[in-house]
Design a protein around this motif. Structure first.
Motif, PDB file in Angstrom:
ATOM      1  N   SER A   4      44.893  37.188  51.700  1.00 11.88           N
ATOM      2  CA  SER A   4      45.495  37.439  50.645  1.00 11.88           C
ATOM      3  C   SER A   4      46.407  37.095  49.719  1.00 11.88           C
ATOM      4  CB  SER A   4      46.596  38.739  51.229  1.00 11.88           C
ATOM      5  OG  SER A   4      47.610  37.974  52.030  1.00 11.88           O
ATOM      6  N   GLY A  14      42.389  38.563  48.739  1.00 10.17           N
ATOM      7  CA  GLY A  14      42.133  37.780  47.790  1.00 10.17           C
ATOM      8  C   GLY A  14      42.303  36.201  47.596  1.00 10.17           C
ATOM      9  N   VAL A  32      34.247  34.195  51.109  1.00 12.03           N
ATOM     10  CA  VAL A  32      35.312  35.534  51.979  1.00 12.03           C
ATOM     11  C   VAL A  32      35.315  35.472  52.961  1.00 12.03           C
ATOM     12  CG1 VAL A  32      34.439  37.793  51.191  1.00 12.03           C
ATOM     13  CG2 VAL A  32      34.144  36.087  49.662  1.00 12.03           C
ATOM     14  N   GLN A  36      34.557  42.999  51.131  1.00 10.60           N
ATOM     15  CA  GLN A  36      34.979  43.982  49.957  1.00 10.60           C
ATOM     16  C   GLN A  36      34.738  43.544  48.369  1.00 10.60           C
ATOM     17  OE1 GLN A  36      36.615  47.168  49.468  1.00 10.60           O
ATOM     18  NE2 GLN A  36      37.546  46.491  51.590  1.00 10.60           N
ATOM     19  N   ARG A  37      34.729  44.683  47.681  1.00  7.26           N
ATOM     20  CA  ARG A  37      35.391  44.757  46.339  1.00  7.26           C
ATOM     21  C   ARG A  37      35.734  44.049  45.500  1.00  7.26           C
ATOM     22  NH1 ARG A  37      36.753  49.206  42.730  1.00  7.26           N
ATOM     23  NH2 ARG A  37      35.253  49.062  40.889  1.00  7.26           N
ATOM     24  N   TYR A  38      35.498  42.779  45.241  1.00  6.09           N
ATOM     25  CA  TYR A  38      36.887  41.897  44.459  1.00  6.09           C
ATOM     26  C   TYR A  38      36.777  41.665  42.732  1.00  6.09           C
ATOM     27  CZ  TYR A  38      37.518  40.418  49.130  1.00  6.09           C
ATOM     28  OH  TYR A  38      38.291  39.594  50.622  1.00  6.09           O
ATOM     29  N   PRO A  59      34.519  44.290  39.066  1.00  4.07           N
ATOM     30  CA  PRO A  59      34.399  44.174  40.166  1.00  4.07           C
ATOM     31  C   PRO A  59      32.851  43.996  41.018  1.00  4.07           C
ATOM     32  CG  PRO A  59      35.889  45.308  39.272  1.00  4.07           C
ATOM     33  CD  PRO A  59      34.772  45.089  37.608  1.00  4.07           C
ATOM     34  N   THR A  61      31.288  43.798  45.080  1.00  7.70           N
ATOM     35  CA  THR A  61      31.334  43.620  46.205  1.00  7.70           C
ATOM     36  C   THR A  61      30.261  42.416  46.702  1.00  7.70           C
ATOM     37  OG1 THR A  61      30.907  46.468  47.110  1.00  7.70           O
ATOM     38  CG2 THR A  61      30.039  44.982  48.814  1.00  7.70           C
ATOM     39  N   ALA A  80      40.279  36.005  42.511  1.00 10.59           N
ATOM     40  CA  ALA A  80      39.778  37.028  43.245  1.00 10.59           C
ATOM     41  C   ALA A  80      40.606  38.337  44.001  1.00 10.59           C
ATOM     42  CB  ALA A  80      38.191  36.655  44.217  1.00 10.59           C
ATOM     43  N   VAL A  81      40.294  39.327  43.348  1.00  6.77           N
ATOM     44  CA  VAL A  81      41.625  40.231  43.653  1.00  6.77           C
ATOM     45  C   VAL A  81      41.204  41.614  44.249  1.00  6.77           C
ATOM     46  CG1 VAL A  81      43.944  41.284  43.664  1.00  6.77           C
ATOM     47  CG2 VAL A  81      43.275  39.093  42.630  1.00  6.77           C
ATOM     48  N   TRP A  82      41.243  41.746  44.962  1.00  9.11           N
ATOM     49  CA  TRP A  82      40.712  43.303  45.982  1.00  9.11           C
ATOM     50  C   TRP A  82      40.403  44.336  44.630  1.00  9.11           C
ATOM     51  CZ3 TRP A  82      44.245  47.791  48.559  1.00  9.11           C
ATOM     52  CH2 TRP A  82      43.335  49.627  48.241  1.00  9.11           C
TER      53      TRP A  82
END
Length: 100
Positions: A4, A14, A32, A36-38, A59, A61, A80-82
């Motif tokens: 994170s 992320g 990764v 998740q979707r980033y 974004p 996935t 890369a972030v949620w």
């Protein structure tokens, strides 16, 4: 915490994707661990390079495993972030988010 990023007083899934030594347009490989979707962001806003060989246009996935981000010319550090957090205005390059 290992997967994170700090976003002001909060954290989100992320990772920062630092330029390789010497900079340049070489692909930046990153792992990764949590599918998740980033969204990809830089200090200047949305990232403009390519992700896994395709232009980055928003974004995506991402599956668990290795991925590669190739920066656009002049693009520095990228994260890369949620995507859910980015869609609400968060960025690791804007430490003032969220406002108290």
């Amino acid at each position: 915490a290992a997967h994170s990023l700090p976003l002001g007083a909060a954290r989100a899934l992320g990772a920062r994707i630092a330029p390789p030594p010497g900079g340049g347009p070489a692909p930046r490989t990153f792992a990764v661990e949590i599918p998740q979707r980033y969204a990809f962001v830089s200090a200047g806003g949305p990232a403009r390079g390519s992700l896994d060989g395709a232009p980055y246009v928003g974004p995506r996935t991402l599956a668990r495993g290795l991925h590669a981000y190739r920066p656009a010319p002049g693009e520095g550090e990228v994260a890369a972030v949620w995507a859910h957090a980015v869609e609400r205005g968060a960025s690791p390059f804007r430490p003032e988010w969220p406002q108290p």
